[in-house]
Design an enzyme around this catalytic site. Structure first.
Site, PDB file in Angstrom:
ATOM      1  N   GLY A 239       0.768  -1.244   0.000  1.00  0.00           N
ATOM      2  CA  GLY A 239       0.000   0.000   0.000  1.00  0.00           C
ATOM      3  C   GLY A 239       0.791   1.281   0.000  1.00  0.00           C
ATOM      4  O   GLY A 239       0.208   2.371  -0.094  1.00  0.00           O
ATOM      5  N   PRO A 274       4.778  -4.869  -0.752  1.00  0.00           N
ATOM      6  CA  PRO A 274       4.653  -3.694  -1.608  1.00  0.00           C
ATOM      7  C   PRO A 274       4.586  -4.062  -3.089  1.00  0.00           C
ATOM      8  O   PRO A 274       5.247  -5.013  -3.521  1.00  0.00           O
ATOM      9  CB  PRO A 274       5.956  -2.932  -1.331  1.00  0.00           C
ATOM     10  CG  PRO A 274       6.936  -4.007  -1.000  1.00  0.00           C
ATOM     11  CD  PRO A 274       6.155  -5.082  -0.280  1.00  0.00           C
ATOM     12  N   GLY A 275       3.796  -3.355  -3.837  1.00  0.00           N
ATOM     13  CA  GLY A 275       3.767  -3.510  -5.285  1.00  0.00           C
ATOM     14  C   GLY A 275       4.111  -2.184  -5.937  1.00  0.00           C
ATOM     15  O   GLY A 275       5.207  -1.961  -6.435  1.00  0.00           O
ATOM     16  N   CYS A 342     -13.742   2.731 -28.087  1.00  0.00           N
ATOM     17  CA  CYS A 342     -15.074   3.303 -28.275  1.00  0.00           C
ATOM     18  C   CYS A 342     -15.810   3.438 -26.945  1.00  0.00           C
ATOM     19  O   CYS A 342     -16.752   2.691 -26.652  1.00  0.00           O
ATOM     20  CB  CYS A 342     -15.852   2.447 -29.254  1.00  0.00           C
ATOM     21  SG  CYS A 342     -15.000   2.374 -30.832  1.00  0.00           S
ATOM     22  N   TYR A 371       0.020  -1.736 -11.978  1.00  0.00           N
ATOM     23  CA  TYR A 371      -1.394  -1.729 -12.383  1.00  0.00           C
ATOM     24  C   TYR A 371      -1.573  -1.084 -13.754  1.00  0.00           C
ATOM     25  O   TYR A 371      -2.615  -0.492 -14.041  1.00  0.00           O
ATOM     26  CB  TYR A 371      -2.275  -1.058 -11.306  1.00  0.00           C
ATOM     27  CG  TYR A 371      -2.012  -1.635  -9.937  1.00  0.00           C
ATOM     28  CD1 TYR A 371      -2.455  -2.917  -9.616  1.00  0.00           C
ATOM     29  CD2 TYR A 371      -1.251  -0.950  -8.989  1.00  0.00           C
ATOM     30  CE1 TYR A 371      -2.168  -3.480  -8.385  1.00  0.00           C
ATOM     31  CE2 TYR A 371      -0.953  -1.509  -7.762  1.00  0.00           C
ATOM     32  CZ  TYR A 371      -1.418  -2.774  -7.464  1.00  0.00           C
ATOM     33  OH  TYR A 371      -1.127  -3.329  -6.246  1.00  0.00           O
TER      34      TYR A 371
HETATM   35  C1  LIG Z   1      -2.771  -5.212  -3.899  1.00  0.00           C
HETATM   36  C2  LIG Z   1      -2.201  -5.801  -2.690  1.00  0.00           C
HETATM   37  C3  LIG Z   1      -0.907  -5.466  -2.285  1.00  0.00           C
HETATM   38  C4  LIG Z   1      -0.052  -4.442  -2.995  1.00  0.00           C
HETATM   39  O1  LIG Z   1      -0.568  -3.161  -2.912  1.00  0.00           O
HETATM   40  P1  LIG Z   1       0.333  -1.920  -3.367  1.00  0.00           P
HETATM   41  O2  LIG Z   1      -0.511  -0.751  -3.128  1.00  0.00           O
HETATM   42  O3  LIG Z   1       0.629  -2.122  -4.834  1.00  0.00           O
HETATM   43  O4  LIG Z   1       1.570  -1.930  -2.548  1.00  0.00           O
HETATM   44  C5  LIG Z   1      -0.381  -6.105  -1.174  1.00  0.00           C
HETATM   45  N1  LIG Z   1      -1.106  -7.013  -0.484  1.00  0.00           N
HETATM   46  C6  LIG Z   1      -2.361  -7.358  -0.848  1.00  0.00           C
HETATM   47  C7  LIG Z   1      -3.089  -8.368  -0.048  1.00  0.00           C
HETATM   48  C8  LIG Z   1      -2.952  -6.773  -1.950  1.00  0.00           C
HETATM   49  O5  LIG Z   1      -4.192  -7.110  -2.284  1.00  0.00           O
END
Ligand SMILES: *Cc1c(COP(=O)(O)O)cnc(C)c1O
Length: 414
Positions: A239, A274-275, A342, A371
């Site tokens: 997050g 983290p993503g 469209c 994403y």
């Molecule tokens: C989506 C998600 C993440 C990653 O969220 P980011 O905002 O990209 O860091 C981590 N854990 C869970 C369980 C998620 O669903």
């Protein structure tokens, strides 16, 4: 912070000219800077060096094997939310004991794959899932380590679609039900409940919601230990925010400093998921201008990249910075940057101040590494974009552009 910069009147990714990449690989094109995500990964790694931890990259933010392999080589784990993500994480060489599996609706076959693979932890989201998981594990002759995903009911102050830790969200077990769930877990032969897990949302700018959530979760750890549970892991989810526009997100160090005292007293191994923080700033989407038109007092720049390539603006009203790849001339003009799909909702940016663009010019949409491709689709029967990984001056194709054949590959023609 990223390694995209302007020099000599044009945009570069590390030591590669984005213009050359577009000419070589075509558009729409995702371009990733290796140095950028490696550095973001290291920032977290360094910040948390003082506690036992594993950084499990959120595969849903970007599941490209080339990206996963690079992170795997640096020692990253993975947070997966489906059997497909688990498959790709392992294919990329991420060891099973560094993989955690989250998700509200895991199927039996997904649970079987996870247990058989010997992953580190399954983050369980409800009591029924505990029962199914136990059955699956017993059938495979295993006892699966798992964590309870609790819902700490805090407001992460982010977009309503990106908040996951409120009591009205579908995620996790209410805090008040954790002890009951742990008692059930203790009675199930296939389950070893060894952790707690939370994920309160995405694009969270401040560490304060994490601290508030941890304060809640801390007492649950105590309660579960009092029940005899050997809680050794604490997964605090992902997050962490990135800067799309003018936001001022916390740094890895600020995040660490705010929460570390709460973590340390618990004596647990920390899991981070983290993503976006790692891969978001490392990617851009490059599109080429097809047409420019004036209508209803507006200027529209129509690209060959649209909502099927990058849906965040359409889905969340997200802001992504947009710049021409080669410096423009003349005054800035208020411009809507739109795609060819469209749908009126197909836009990448509205009311942007951009130089006059012409057919054939290219634009870059920033902070598209997370994403972006991962949420892309074939809507309007558009083949999906190519992806390129840049390391210094070297660009490597890590996903070829889809062809018309790819569009019909899985279909059964009558
Ligand atoms: C989506 C998600 C993440 C990653 O969220 P980011 O905002 O990209 O860091 C981590 N854990 C869970 C369980 C998620 O669903």
């Amino acid at each position: 912070m990223d390694y995209f910069h302007r020099d000599g009147g044009e945009l570069w990714c590390e030591d590669a000219r984005v213009r050359d990449l577009a000419a070589r690989f075509g558009t729409p094109l995702y371009v990733y800077s290796r140095r950028t995500f490696v550095e973001h990964y290291r920032k977290l790694e360094t910040a948390f060096a003082d506690v036992p931890h594993v950084i499990c990259f959120s595969v849903k933010s970007n599941g490209n094997l080339g990206i996963l392999r690079t992170l795997a080589a640096m020692g990253a784990g993975a947070d997966v939310v489906s059997g497909g993500e688990l498959h790709k994480a392992m294919l990329a060489g991420i060891p099973a004991d560094r993989i955690v599996y989250s998700g509200v609706g895991k199927t039996r076959s997904e649970l079987e794959l996870a247990v058989a693979s010997g992953i580190r932890s399954i983050n369980v989201e409800n009591v029924e899932e505990l029962r199914v998981l136990s059955e699956v594990a017993v059938a495979l002759g295993r006892r699966q380590e798992c964590s309870l995903r609790v819902n700490p009911d805090v407001d992460a102050h982010t977009h309503e679609y990106l908040t996951t830790g409120r009591k009205e969200n579908k995620f996790g077990i209410p805090l008040a039900d954790a002890v009951r769930a742990a008692r059930i877990a203790a009675s199930l032969p296939g389950i070893a409940l060894t952790g707690l897990d939370m994920h309160i949302g995405s694009q969270i700018l401040s560490p304060v919601p994490y601290r508030m959530a941890l304060e809640q979760v801390r007492s649950v750890v105590g309660n579960l230990r009092a029940e005899g549970c050997d809680i050794r892991h604490l997964d605090i989810g992902g997050g962490l925010a990135v800067r799309y526009d003018t936001e001022d997100p916390m740094t890895a160090d600020q995040f660490h400093d705010e929460i570390i005292a709460l973590v340390r007293v618990l004596g647990v191994d920390l899991v981070l998921e983290p993503g976006r923080f790692i891969i978001g700033p490392a990617g851009i989407l490059v599109g080429e201008v097809q047409f420019v038109k004036e209508a209803g007092g507006k200027r529209f720049v129509i690209l060959d990249a649209g909502m099927n390539d990058l849906i965040r603006p359409s889905l969340y009203g997200a802001h992504h910075r947009i710049e021409p790849v080669v410096d423009g001339t003349g005054p800035l003009v208020q411009t809507d940057v739109v795609g060819p799909v469209c749908e009126s909702g197909d836009f990448l940016g509205k009311d942007r101040q951009l130089p006059s663009l012409q057919r054939g010019d290219q634009v870059a949409v920033f902070t598209a590494g997370a994403y972006g491709f991962a949420m892309s689709s074939n809507y309007n029967q558009r083949p999906r974009a190519a992806e390129v990984l840049v390391d210094g001056a070297v660009a490597t194709l890590i996903r070829r552009r889809e062809t018309f054949d790819d569009l019909v590959r899985a279909e059964i023609d009558l």
